[in-house]
Design an enzyme around this catalytic site. Structure first.
Site, PDB file in Angstrom:
ATOM      1  N   ASP A 101      18.744 -46.697 117.288  1.00 34.23           N
ATOM      2  CA  ASP A 101      19.299 -45.592 118.176  1.00 34.23           C
ATOM      3  C   ASP A 101      19.954 -46.188 119.285  1.00 34.23           C
ATOM      4  OD1 ASP A 101      18.208 -43.845 116.449  1.00 34.23           O
ATOM      5  OD2 ASP A 101      16.876 -43.219 117.870  1.00 34.23           O
ATOM      6  N   TYR A 303      22.454 -36.518 118.990  1.00 28.30           N
ATOM      7  CA  TYR A 303      21.476 -37.356 119.542  1.00 28.30           C
ATOM      8  C   TYR A 303      20.445 -36.613 120.368  1.00 28.30           C
ATOM      9  CZ  TYR A 303      18.769 -41.535 120.639  1.00 28.30           C
ATOM     10  OH  TYR A 303      17.652 -42.394 120.869  1.00 28.30           O
TER      11      TYR A 303
END
Length: 705
Positions: A101, A303
């Protein structure tokens, strides 16, 4: 051959498809000169004290400060950890891509496994490492990211900030928890971020308990087509007005009729959508974050863990085109133009990720087929995009002040000129069949009444039909909900006196988008707070902890100073070693202060904490059931009665096992419970009861047959 390391299997599968690594192996994909593997979150964790030889909890061992921190793998991740390390050392691999991430924690996940692989094999050390940085899981975002990768060394400071945060939390959390637990013989988890948040809840409860309502009077003057208002706590004034207003004139002494604008809202960041989802649907912060993650994994939204409410300049055209296509399909508002205003673009605050918005995949997605909770959150995100790109709300604000019996009565009102983004919000409310909460400026102003106030001039005499009085009482502050507690975390800087620190924590708040939901959940899981309907209420155990814990652990200043320095570390302007040294000094002070307190009041404090930890009577043997870290157990060790916090009921129905729930289950044959979540994401209510098999204690659902 390039090795791509993703954070989770689903992302690895997407990346493998994109690069053509179609051959599936155990723990990785391979093909077209690529190997794609994955972590499972943190494959490596900071080791617990027992690894350093501190197997038993002893106050005299504290503080525990390892010379060098060690890392361990959880039993369930050992196999994948070894697979990733072996692939990094593979002779065929001539470059490694960090595809975890795109955030501080993602960087930390990769760096830990990469460092571990270097320790295992010297073949890894000199291989070049690149960073894949994306804000969505769409194919186009990955393809663009793979073409624009930068050396991972450019993110060294970000990693140092993440590592410093993890070590600081370990030092304070491990030592603080062991100190208070061994001091009072009750499991008392404390933390750098968690404890100040608990202090917010406890302080609010104290304010409510100490609140004394005060009587005041609200007078209403009826002018025929509209009303004005006056408030006073003086009973004599009220009686004077009521007895003499018929002989008095209502004279205008101030009037304004001003054209105003209210800017369209910014886009959603994580905290704001958690607040709105709690206010509109009753979703907890943790539930909303889980839904956001699911939407992200299914390529419907970008995200999910972001601070920014803005777009980056390079995304303006892309998002505008995307919004237009979504509007054609979903928006039911005529004659509205969607444009991206300049105030919505900010590259500086969107360096890591821009705001949460729908993806291109969502344009053709079957939204109505989503589970209800995912559909609700998706619609919030999409309609916030529409609203943010809509015109401002324009209206006339009218303010009137009238002299009656030498006292000023007043009223305010508004008349829409151009609804702008509010038309979008109305369409959303209609689609969801919800009534949105009143805006704060109206909800807090009882003199704001939706009424048409006629045009007036100073000196005009108005009709005065009657004046009436109503007894009112001041109200205590409201208990926190997930929504208002999230606001408190965001706006903690208001309580800080030091201007520089106030600015720092106002920029970042307490906690991060990735941790705020878990903080609330952990407070309930640890028995420090409970949910009563939508409100968060401290337990006696929580109150006791805050009353006895070192004040520095309760103070938002501690988090503010640490967050300020972590930000500086991420920028390369503060030394991680110095940060750790300061953390050690703070921890040593906490231990010393507690040691002094124990010498003075230890016996009494031990007794009080044990009493607070009793949740009920054991149905098997009649002894006390005591809460500990993992659940609720009979204090008679030979009995074996136990209710675990992390059991099938909590997992299957997404409902934490709280202290108050266990207390009710122990005292009653059945307990009604609301807000259980089905496998399809739907909420339902039913009764539950304990089911004791003699070996295990389960929680079962009771349905009317």
């Amino acid at each position: 051959m390039k090795l791509i390391v993703a954070e989770k299997p689903s992302v690895a599968a997407s990346l493998a498809r994109i690069v053509g690594a179609t051959k599936k192996n155990d723990g990785y994909f391979e093909g077209h000169n690529f190997i794609v593997t994955y972590c499972i979150g943190h494959l490596l964790q900071l080791a617990m004290p027992d690894i350093y030889g501190y197997k038993t909890w002893q106050f005299n061992d504290l503080p525990i400060i390892p010379d060098k921190f060690k890392y361990v793998t959880a039993p369930e991740t050992v196999k994948q950890c070894n697979i990733v390390c072996d692939l990094m050392a593979d002779m065929r691999v001539d470059g490694i891509v960090c595809a975890t991430d795109s955030a501080r924690e993602g960087e930390l996940i990769f760096r830990r496994i990469f460092s571990y692989a270097i320790q295992k094999s010297s073949l890894v050390r000199n291989k070049p490492v690149y960073r894949l940085w994306v804000s969505s899981t769409e194919d186009a975002a990955y393809r663009h990211g793979l073409k624009t990768m930068r050396p991972d060394s450019e993110y060294n400071n970000l990693y140092q900030a993440g590592n410093s945060r993890a070590i600081a939390d370990w030092i304070i959390g491990i030592n603080g928890t062991r100190a208070y637990t061994t001091a009072f013989n009750v499991k008392l988890p404390v933390g750098r971020v968690k404890t100040p948040i608990l202090a917010f809840i406890v302080q609010r409860e104290q304010e409510i308990e100490n609140f004394k309502p005060e009587l005041y009077y609200r007078l209403t003057a009826d002018h025929g087509n509209f009303k004005t208002f006056f408030k006073t706590s003086n009973k004599d004034v009220v009686e004077d007005i009521l007895s003499s207003y018929r002989l008095s004139e209502a004279v205008v002494n101030a009037y304004s009729h001003t054209e105003k604008k209210k800017a369209a809202p910014l886009l959603y960041n994580t905290t704001q959508i958690m607040k709105d989802a709690n206010a509109l649907f009753g979703y907890t912060a943790d539930e909303t974050l889980s839904i956001l993650q699911s939407l992200y994994d299914n390529k419907l939204t970008t995200y999910p863990r972001v601070e920014s409410s803005y777009l980056t300049s390079d995304m303006v055209d892309v998002i505008h085109e995307r919004a237009a296509k979504l509007a054609v399909r979903f928006l039911r508002v005529e004659n509205i133009t969607l444009t991206i205003p300049k105030r919505l673009v900010n590259d500086k605050v969107s360096e890591e990720h821009y705001a949460i918005v729908p993806t291109d995949t969502a344009i053709k997605a079957h939204i109505d087929e989503l589970p209800r909770n995912e559909k609700n959150i998706f619609l919030l995100i999409m309609y916030r995009l529409f609203a943010a790109l809509s015109p401002d709300y324009e209206y006339y604000r009218t303010e009137l002040k009238v002299n009656i019996c030498d006292h000023t009565f007043s009223c305010t009102g508004s008349t829409p000129i151009r609804k702008g983004y509010k038309e979008v919000e109305e369409d959303l409310k209609n689609r969801l069949s919800i009534k949105a909460p009143e805006p704060n400026d109206k909800a807090s102003d009882e003199d704001f009444v939706e009424q048409i106030i006629p045009s007036c001039a100073v000196g005009d005499i108005l009709d005065l039909h009657s004046v009436s009085s109503e007894d009112k009482y001041t109200k205590p502050p409201q208990r926190y909900t997930d929504s208002s507690l999230l606001s408190a975390m965001e706006n903690a800087g208001r309580t800080i006196a030091e201007i520089n620190l106030r600015k720092t924590i106002s920029d970042c708040g307490i906690g991060t988008p990735a941790t705020r939901a878990e903080i609330i959940t952990s407070l309930i899981r640890d028995g420090y707070a409970e949910r009563i309907k939508k409100h968060l209420v401290p337990t006696e155990k929580g109150k006791l902890l805050i009353s006895k814990v070192d004040p520095s652990l309760c103070d938002a200043v501690l988090t503010a100073k640490m967050e300020e320095k972590l930000n500086l570390i991420a920028q390369g302007n503060y030394q991680p070693r110095k940060f750790q040294e300061e953390t050690v000094l703070l921890t040593q002070k906490i231990i010393r202060d507690l040691e002094v307190e124990l010498r003075v009041n230890g016996a009494e404090m031990h007794k009080v904490f044990r009493s607070a930890n009793i949740v009920g009577k054991c149905p098997r043997c009649g002894n006390a059931v005591i809460e500990n870290a993992k659940g609720y157990r009979c204090e008679n060790t030979s009995c074996g009665f136990a209710i675990w916090k992390d059991n099938n009921f909590s997992k299957n129905f997404k409902k934490p096992i709280t202290t108050s729930l266990v207390t009710k289950l122990l005292a009653n044959k059945s307990v009604p419970i609301k807000g259980l979540t089905s496998s399809k994401g739907n909420k339902f209510n039913c009764d539950i009861a304990l089911e004791d098999t003699g070996k295990f204690v389960n929680i079962k659902l009771l349905f009317d047959v």
